[in-house]
Design a protein around this motif. Structure first.
Motif, mmCIF file in Angstrom:
data_model
loop_
_atom_site.group_PDB
_atom_site.id
_atom_site.type_symbol
_atom_site.label_atom_id
_atom_site.label_comp_id
_atom_site.label_asym_id
_atom_site.label_seq_id
_atom_site.Cartn_x
_atom_site.Cartn_y
_atom_site.Cartn_z
ATOM 1 N N TYR A 52 0.843 -1.192 0.000
ATOM 2 C CA TYR A 52 0.000 0.000 0.000
ATOM 3 C C TYR A 52 0.880 1.246 0.000
ATOM 4 O O TYR A 52 0.641 2.198 -0.735
ATOM 5 N N ILE A 53 1.921 1.244 0.835
ATOM 6 C CA ILE A 53 2.856 2.382 0.861
ATOM 7 C C ILE A 53 3.622 2.432 -0.459
ATOM 8 O O ILE A 53 3.685 3.466 -1.115
ATOM 9 N N SER A 54 4.248 1.321 -0.822
ATOM 10 C CA SER A 54 4.905 1.103 -2.120
ATOM 11 C C SER A 54 5.850 2.223 -2.544
ATOM 12 O O SER A 54 5.463 3.186 -3.197
ATOM 13 N N ILE A 55 7.103 2.050 -2.202
ATOM 14 C CA ILE A 55 8.136 3.024 -2.573
ATOM 15 C C ILE A 55 8.239 3.197 -4.084
ATOM 16 O O ILE A 55 8.332 4.310 -4.600
ATOM 17 N N MET A 56 8.203 2.089 -4.810
ATOM 18 C CA MET A 56 8.368 2.176 -6.261
ATOM 19 C C MET A 56 7.097 2.630 -6.965
ATOM 20 O O MET A 56 7.060 2.743 -8.186
ATOM 21 N N THR A 57 6.052 2.906 -6.178
ATOM 22 C CA THR A 57 4.888 3.597 -6.718
ATOM 23 C C THR A 57 4.963 5.065 -6.340
ATOM 24 O O THR A 57 5.057 5.942 -7.186
ATOM 25 N N GLY A 58 4.929 5.352 -5.045
ATOM 26 C CA GLY A 58 4.849 6.731 -4.577
ATOM 27 C C GLY A 58 6.044 7.590 -4.949
ATOM 28 O O GLY A 58 5.879 8.714 -5.430
ATOM 29 N N VAL A 59 7.248 7.073 -4.715
ATOM 30 C CA VAL A 59 8.444 7.861 -5.021
ATOM 31 C C VAL A 59 8.600 8.048 -6.525
ATOM 32 O O VAL A 59 8.924 9.142 -7.003
ATOM 33 N N PHE A 60 8.364 6.998 -7.292
ATOM 34 C CA PHE A 60 8.445 7.132 -8.750
ATOM 35 C C PHE A 60 7.353 8.063 -9.271
ATOM 36 O O PHE A 60 7.539 8.775 -10.251
ATOM 37 N N PHE A 65 7.286 15.931 -8.640
ATOM 38 C CA PHE A 65 6.536 17.019 -8.008
ATOM 39 C C PHE A 65 7.305 17.581 -6.821
ATOM 40 O O PHE A 65 7.423 18.799 -6.657
ATOM 41 N N GLY A 66 7.816 16.682 -5.975
ATOM 42 C CA GLY A 66 8.555 17.137 -4.805
ATOM 43 C C GLY A 66 9.811 17.891 -5.182
ATOM 44 O O GLY A 66 10.123 18.934 -4.603
ATOM 45 N N PHE A 67 10.544 17.386 -6.189
ATOM 46 C CA PHE A 67 11.785 18.032 -6.617
ATOM 47 C C PHE A 67 11.498 19.394 -7.246
ATOM 48 O O PHE A 67 12.207 20.372 -6.976
ATOM 49 N N ALA A 68 10.473 19.463 -8.088
ATOM 50 C CA ALA A 68 10.131 20.739 -8.720
ATOM 51 C C ALA A 68 9.669 21.762 -7.687
ATOM 52 O O ALA A 68 9.897 22.968 -7.846
ATOM 53 N N ILE A 75 14.035 16.531 0.340
ATOM 54 C CA ILE A 75 14.200 15.223 0.954
ATOM 55 C C ILE A 75 14.025 15.293 2.473
ATOM 56 O O ILE A 75 13.695 14.297 3.118
ATOM 57 N N TRP A 76 14.200 16.482 3.050
ATOM 58 C CA TRP A 76 14.026 16.617 4.498
ATOM 59 C C TRP A 76 12.565 16.464 4.918
ATOM 60 O O TRP A 76 12.271 16.270 6.099
ATOM 61 N N THR A 77 11.637 16.559 3.968
ATOM 62 C CA THR A 77 10.239 16.287 4.313
ATOM 63 C C THR A 77 10.052 14.809 4.642
ATOM 64 O O THR A 77 9.130 14.446 5.369
ATOM 65 N N TRP A 78 10.930 13.978 4.107
ATOM 66 C CA TRP A 78 10.809 12.523 4.261
ATOM 67 C C TRP A 78 10.916 12.097 5.728
ATOM 68 O O TRP A 78 9.995 11.454 6.248
ATOM 69 N N PRO A 79 12.003 12.449 6.441
ATOM 70 C CA PRO A 79 12.073 12.038 7.853
ATOM 71 C C PRO A 79 11.033 12.732 8.724
ATOM 72 O O PRO A 79 10.560 12.141 9.709
ATOM 73 N N SER A 249 6.194 18.666 0.732
ATOM 74 C CA SER A 249 5.895 17.608 1.703
ATOM 75 C C SER A 249 4.723 16.733 1.271
ATOM 76 O O SER A 249 4.534 15.635 1.814
ATOM 77 N N ILE A 250 3.940 17.205 0.293
ATOM 78 C CA ILE A 250 2.844 16.385 -0.223
ATOM 79 C C ILE A 250 3.385 15.076 -0.784
ATOM 80 O O ILE A 250 2.743 14.026 -0.676
ATOM 81 N N MET A 251 4.579 15.126 -1.378
ATOM 82 C CA MET A 251 5.187 13.901 -1.906
ATOM 83 C C MET A 251 5.354 12.860 -0.801
ATOM 84 O O MET A 251 4.928 11.708 -0.937
ATOM 85 N N SER A 252 5.959 13.262 0.310
ATOM 86 C CA SER A 252 6.199 12.322 1.406
ATOM 87 C C SER A 252 4.891 11.883 2.045
ATOM 88 O O SER A 252 4.725 10.709 2.402
ATOM 89 N N ALA A 253 3.958 12.808 2.176
ATOM 90 C CA ALA A 253 2.665 12.465 2.790
ATOM 91 C C ALA A 253 1.923 11.439 1.951
ATOM 92 O O ALA A 253 1.224 10.569 2.485
ATOM 93 N N TYR A 254 2.078 11.522 0.625
ATOM 94 C CA TYR A 254 1.394 10.581 -0.260
ATOM 95 C C TYR A 254 1.931 9.167 -0.116
ATOM 96 O O TYR A 254 1.190 8.193 -0.235
#
Length: 527
Positions: A52-60, A65-68, A75-79, A249-254
């Motif tokens: 459900y979390i799926s790194i290779m879904t969410g991060v890919f 969006f997060g980088f732009a 990346i600091w939103t991640w921790p 931070s929306i990227m990490s929250a997703y």
């Protein structure tokens, strides 16, 4: 020597003692009879939450969006998001050990909160799961056309991997429709097939993300100090880089939600009081470690850290530009597999949630929704219902270039609110000295750290919900009010409809006779 927990080994039927005398008897103490097929072991329980979390879904899907939005420093939103959600997960682990019931969040809220709170938690989360399934399915567009243009059914090479172009948006919906049909069929067939596919997919994802991190590490060309660079993304925000950081931070929250799925499948898990709490924590922690390393090493390895494609094509571009097309495509195929099992897990959790609410008399047409197929031991109507509603949501938004980020933001909000409907009442009970209960037993407990952890979970959940719903142009645009305020309006409509349904069904609560355990005096008082 026991091999429980290995891939596939936990799919065999449990011993009669485990089911009827143990887990089935435990379930009967809550008033329910065993209807779902109890066959999932420790790895399957973990896999449900991790997929459900799926790194290779969410991060890919959302790295671009997060980088732009925030540059490498995003990346600091991640921790930070991980810490907040870890507090939530720890609270959920306590609940999973005490209430091993299908429906997860709805059932947990039911045990510790008012009826209206549990109803709204289940209702909002059910809608959120359908929106999430649509958002996940759309991710095929980010991956498959970059593997082969044969998947770009509408448009051409300029639309491959894009959801921001008209043809890219249309193609995203077409690919998503095929995925939702597949997951619906699998869920109708039964939990054993779902678990086999899910376990295999998670195994592929774990191996692939580990190899990908290693391969990217071989190509490192800059130091980790790159994570201190914002690349002027704060310009234009009234709060400077803090504004950009909150958007990013929306990227990490997703990525960091859905870990509660391990608890949602409790009635299909062998020894759920033992396995579900551990699975919740392990799924979240594994995702944090793998995703954080992937993004860090990726940004250290990519050739041009200022390439505009990092913000448009995202992680697929980073992988292919660094490792080459052949190896890059192999990892993108693994990402497509991860997206498939992620969508499957999302729909599976939604089905169990609807089943759990319906057997309590909390939904329209509850008798049909709660009916379990004697052949597959799976609720068929909820599978069809979630599939049809997800497809309808996708078709309504066909050709809408902005639908991707709107669906993403709304999906997260519709999970954060139900999460608060568990952690909030739980905090109130702690302050009253009513949690943990005197009969908590040997199951997972936070001990003296419970109050602080619970408080962090509530404060984080409330703050992130506001951040996600904030009608800012950087996420929702400013050309149409219904886009900019879409998350708030949509959530308000869902709550209003839910309130109306609650008023209609508030007096029909109680376990329906056909789902109730024999009255042998074992039923527990949930209070």
């Amino acid at each position: 020597m026991s091999n429980q927990g290995t891939i596939g080994s936990d799919l065999s039927s449990p011993t009669p003692g485990n089911d009827d005398g143990g887990d089935g008897g435990d379930l009967a103490r809550f008033g329910y009879r065993q209807e779902l097929h109890r066959s999932l072991g420790s790895f399957s329980s973990f896999a449900a939450g991790f997929s459900y979390i799926s790194i290779m879904t969410g991060v890919f899907q959302l790295f671009g969006f997060g980088f732009a939005s925030g540059g490498p420093a995003m990346i600091w939103t991640w921790p930070l998001v991980f810490i907040g959600q870890l507090a939530v997960a720890l609270c959920f682990a306590e609940m999973a050990g005490q209430f091993p019931l299908a429906g997860g969040v709805y059932q947990w809220s039911k045990q510790i909160a008012r009826p209206v709170t549990s109803w709204m938690s289940g209702w909002i989360m059910a809608i959120g799961a359908i929106v999430t399934a649509a958002a996940v399915a759309v991710a095929y567009q980010i991956i498959l056309p970059q593997v082969s243009l044969a998947f770009q059914l509408v448009g051409g090479s300029a639309d491959a991997g894009q959801t921001a172009t008209p043809n890219g948006a249309k193609n995203a919906i077409l690919l998503a429709l095929g995925l939702v049909v597949f997951t619906t069929v699998v869920n109708i067939v039964g939990v054993r097939l779902m678990a086999k596919i899910n376990n295999l997919g998670v195994a592929v994802e774990l191996i692939a993300v580990t190899l990908l991190i290693v391969m990217l590490a071989i190509h490192i060309r800059r130091g980790p100090q790159i994570v201190l660079h914002a690349q002027s993304t704060g310009s234009g925000h009234s709060w400077g880089y803090l504004g950009a950081f909150l958007v990013a931070s929306i990227m990490s929250a997703y990525v960091f939600y859905g870990f509660d799925t391990a608890g949602t499948l409790a009635e299909e898990t062998v020894e759920p009081r033992k396995h579900a709490p551990r699975a919740i924590i392990r799924a979240l922690s594994a995702a944090f470690l793998a995703g954080g390393l992937l993004m860090l090493v990726g940004m250290m390895a990519v050739g041009n850290i200022k390439a505009p494609e990092l913000g448009t094509l995202g992680m697929p571009y980073l992988v292919k530009s660094t490792l080459g097309n052949g190896l890059g495509d192999a990892f993108l195929v693994c990402s497509a597999i991860a997206i498939t099992v992620c969508c499957l897990a999302v729909q599976t959790a939604a089905i169990r949630l609807l089943f759990s609410m319906a057997r309590d008399g909390r939904l329209p047409f509850g008798h049909a929704i709660a009916k379990v197929s004697p052949r597959s031991q799976t609720p068929v109507v909820p599978a069809l219902l979630t599939g049809v509603l997800t497809i309808a949501l996708l078709l309504v938004n066909i050709g809408n270039q902005r639908v991707f980020y709107i669906l993403t933001s709304v999906a997260i909000i519709l999970f954060y609110i139900p999460y608060l409907m568990v952690t909030g009442p739980m905090l109130v009970r702690r302050l009253r000295g009513e949690w943990p209960r005197r009969d908590h037993g040997p199951y997972f407990t936070l001990g003296r750290w419970g109050l602080l952890t619970n408080l962090v979970a509530v404060l984080y959940g409330a703050a992130m919900t506001v951040n996600l719903a904030w009608p800012r142009a950087a996420v929702y645009g400013s050309d149409h009010w219904y886009y900019q305020w879409g998350a708030i309006v949509f959530t308000a409509v869902i709550v209003a409809v839910g309130a109306g349904l609650y008023l209609r069904y508030r007096k029909t609560t109680g376990i329906k006779a056909e789902h109730a355990a024999p009255d042998d005096g074992l039923a527990l008082d949930p209070a």
